[in-house]
Design a protein around this motif. Structure first.
Motif, PDB file in Angstrom:
ATOM      1  N   ASP A 166      65.846  11.286  77.620  1.00 21.79           N
ATOM      2  CA  ASP A 166      66.712  11.293  76.391  1.00 21.79           C
ATOM      3  C   ASP A 166      67.170   9.966  76.208  1.00 21.79           C
ATOM      4  O   ASP A 166      66.823   8.992  76.737  1.00 21.79           O
ATOM      5  CB  ASP A 166      68.032  11.810  76.535  1.00 21.79           C
ATOM      6  N   GLU A 167      67.526   9.569  74.992  1.00 20.31           N
ATOM      7  CA  GLU A 167      67.669   8.361  74.408  1.00 20.31           C
ATOM      8  C   GLU A 167      69.313   8.343  74.344  1.00 20.31           C
ATOM      9  O   GLU A 167      69.947   9.312  74.170  1.00 20.31           O
ATOM     10  CB  GLU A 167      67.660   8.213  72.735  1.00 20.31           C
ATOM     11  N   ILE A 168      69.880   7.213  74.930  1.00 17.53           N
ATOM     12  CA  ILE A 168      71.270   7.177  75.134  1.00 17.53           C
ATOM     13  C   ILE A 168      71.693   5.914  74.661  1.00 17.53           C
ATOM     14  O   ILE A 168      71.112   4.790  74.274  1.00 17.53           O
ATOM     15  CB  ILE A 168      71.508   7.203  76.525  1.00 17.53           C
ATOM     16  N   VAL A 169      73.402   5.681  74.408  1.00 17.51           N
ATOM     17  CA  VAL A 169      73.798   4.508  74.075  1.00 17.51           C
ATOM     18  C   VAL A 169      75.041   4.422  75.277  1.00 17.51           C
ATOM     19  O   VAL A 169      75.654   5.443  75.386  1.00 17.51           O
ATOM     20  CB  VAL A 169      74.452   4.401  72.720  1.00 17.51           C
ATOM     21  N   VAL A 170      75.322   3.196  75.793  1.00 10.73           N
ATOM     22  CA  VAL A 170      76.088   2.985  77.051  1.00 10.73           C
ATOM     23  C   VAL A 170      77.465   2.968  76.247  1.00 10.73           C
ATOM     24  O   VAL A 170      77.605   2.094  75.513  1.00 10.73           O
ATOM     25  CB  VAL A 170      75.658   1.848  77.791  1.00 10.73           C
ATOM     26  N   LEU A 171      78.438   3.851  76.793  1.00 10.95           N
ATOM     27  CA  LEU A 171      79.673   3.614  76.418  1.00 10.95           C
ATOM     28  C   LEU A 171      80.561   2.834  77.174  1.00 10.95           C
ATOM     29  O   LEU A 171      81.186   1.936  76.804  1.00 10.95           O
ATOM     30  CB  LEU A 171      80.370   5.194  76.093  1.00 10.95           C
ATOM     31  N   ARG A 172      80.482   3.120  78.598  1.00  5.44           N
ATOM     32  CA  ARG A 172      81.369   2.284  79.607  1.00  5.44           C
ATOM     33  C   ARG A 172      80.456   2.372  80.990  1.00  5.44           C
ATOM     34  O   ARG A 172      79.743   3.298  81.088  1.00  5.44           O
ATOM     35  CB  ARG A 172      82.744   2.699  79.549  1.00  5.44           C
ATOM     36  N   THR A 173      80.937   1.428  81.821  1.00  8.96           N
ATOM     37  CA  THR A 173      80.599   1.582  83.235  1.00  8.96           C
ATOM     38  C   THR A 173      81.545   1.223  84.141  1.00  8.96           C
ATOM     39  O   THR A 173      82.698   0.629  83.538  1.00  8.96           O
ATOM     40  CB  THR A 173      79.284   0.388  83.459  1.00  8.96           C
TER      41      THR A 173
END
Length: 251
Positions: A6-13
């Motif tokens: 899937d395509e994702i955007v990273v929100l937090r880690t």
């Protein structure tokens, strides 16, 4: 266990153990995903930098019982460096991803929330518009997608044709005088026009607005956002709202 892409955007880690990291991502098709990225904190990691906040990537994940596992990540939008290198962009982006995290559940809130966030981060990274305006536009649109579209024209209660001057967060936007509670904040014509422009993406009108209108619009957007999220955004008070000084002004 199956794998998927899937395509994702990273929100937090956040850190896990000595070398791993748990990554919270908003995906295009699978909603919000929490996955373990193993070994990404080691200097030898092949894709650690691709899974930092504000990055957009094509990922392959192994479906686990509680947390999925990132197997591969290919960069689609390397926005992290451009955003993190500028305080105004960084604070605006941080407020955006926190809002997306709070607004979206496991279903991700639909593909529209994903596309909106990716587009806003891309705009920030490129410096298309002032970061403060980009953030306010994102917040209004994200809330609208979630079902809380504010009204800046006709009365939000009676439907009476506008323009109106009173804005009431709890009632959904601009309201007629006869239904406005005592002490309701009054909005200038220019601020009302700016809010409508931010909601519809009329950047020519938004960028032509005066600082006073931007300041009032920012307060209204912040109040409206925090009311509907029910909990305050920790990042919002830290957003740099200062206006950049033009070269002409310093010449």
């Amino acid at each position: 266990m199956p794998t998927y892409r899937d395509e994702i955007v990273v929100l937090r880690t956040h850190k896990l153990g000595e070398a791993d990291r748990i990554v919270t991502m908003l995906s295009r098709q699978h909603g919000k995903i929490r996955a373990v990225a193993k070994g990404v904190r080691r200097t030898s990691s092949k894709f650690g930098a691709r899974l930092e906040p504000f990055m957009v990537a094509d990922v392959q994940l192994y479906q686990g019982r509680s947390l999925d596992i990132v197997q591969q990540a290919d960069t689609l939008g390397a926005y992290g460096a451009e955003i993190s290198g500028d305080y105004a962009r960084f604070t605006a982006a941080t407020a955006m991803v926190e809002t997306a995290d709070k607004l979206t559940g496991d279903d991700g809130g639909g593909i529209q929330q994903y596309l909106l966030l990716v587009g806003a981060l891309r705009s920030l990274a490129r410096g298309d518009h002032p970061p403060s305006l980009t953030l306010d536009s994102y917040l209004l649109r994200a809330l609208s997608i979630a079902g809380w579209a504010p009204t800046f024209g006709d009365c939000a209660v009676t439907g009476a044709p506008g323009p109106h001057s009173a804005f009431v967060v709890q009632l959904g936007g601009m309201v007629a005088d006869e239904v406005a509670p005592p002490g309701s904040p009054r909005v200038s014509d220019e601020t009302r026009g700016l809010l409508a422009a931010l909601l519809t993406g009329d950047w020519a009108a938004a960028e032509a607005s005066a600082p006073a209108a931007r300041a009032q619009a920012t307060g209204i957007v912040a109040a409206y956002t925090q009311f509907h999220l029910e909990r305050g955004l920790r990042s919002l008070p830290h957003v740099d709202r200062s206006e950049p000084v033009s070269r002409a002004a310093t010449a």
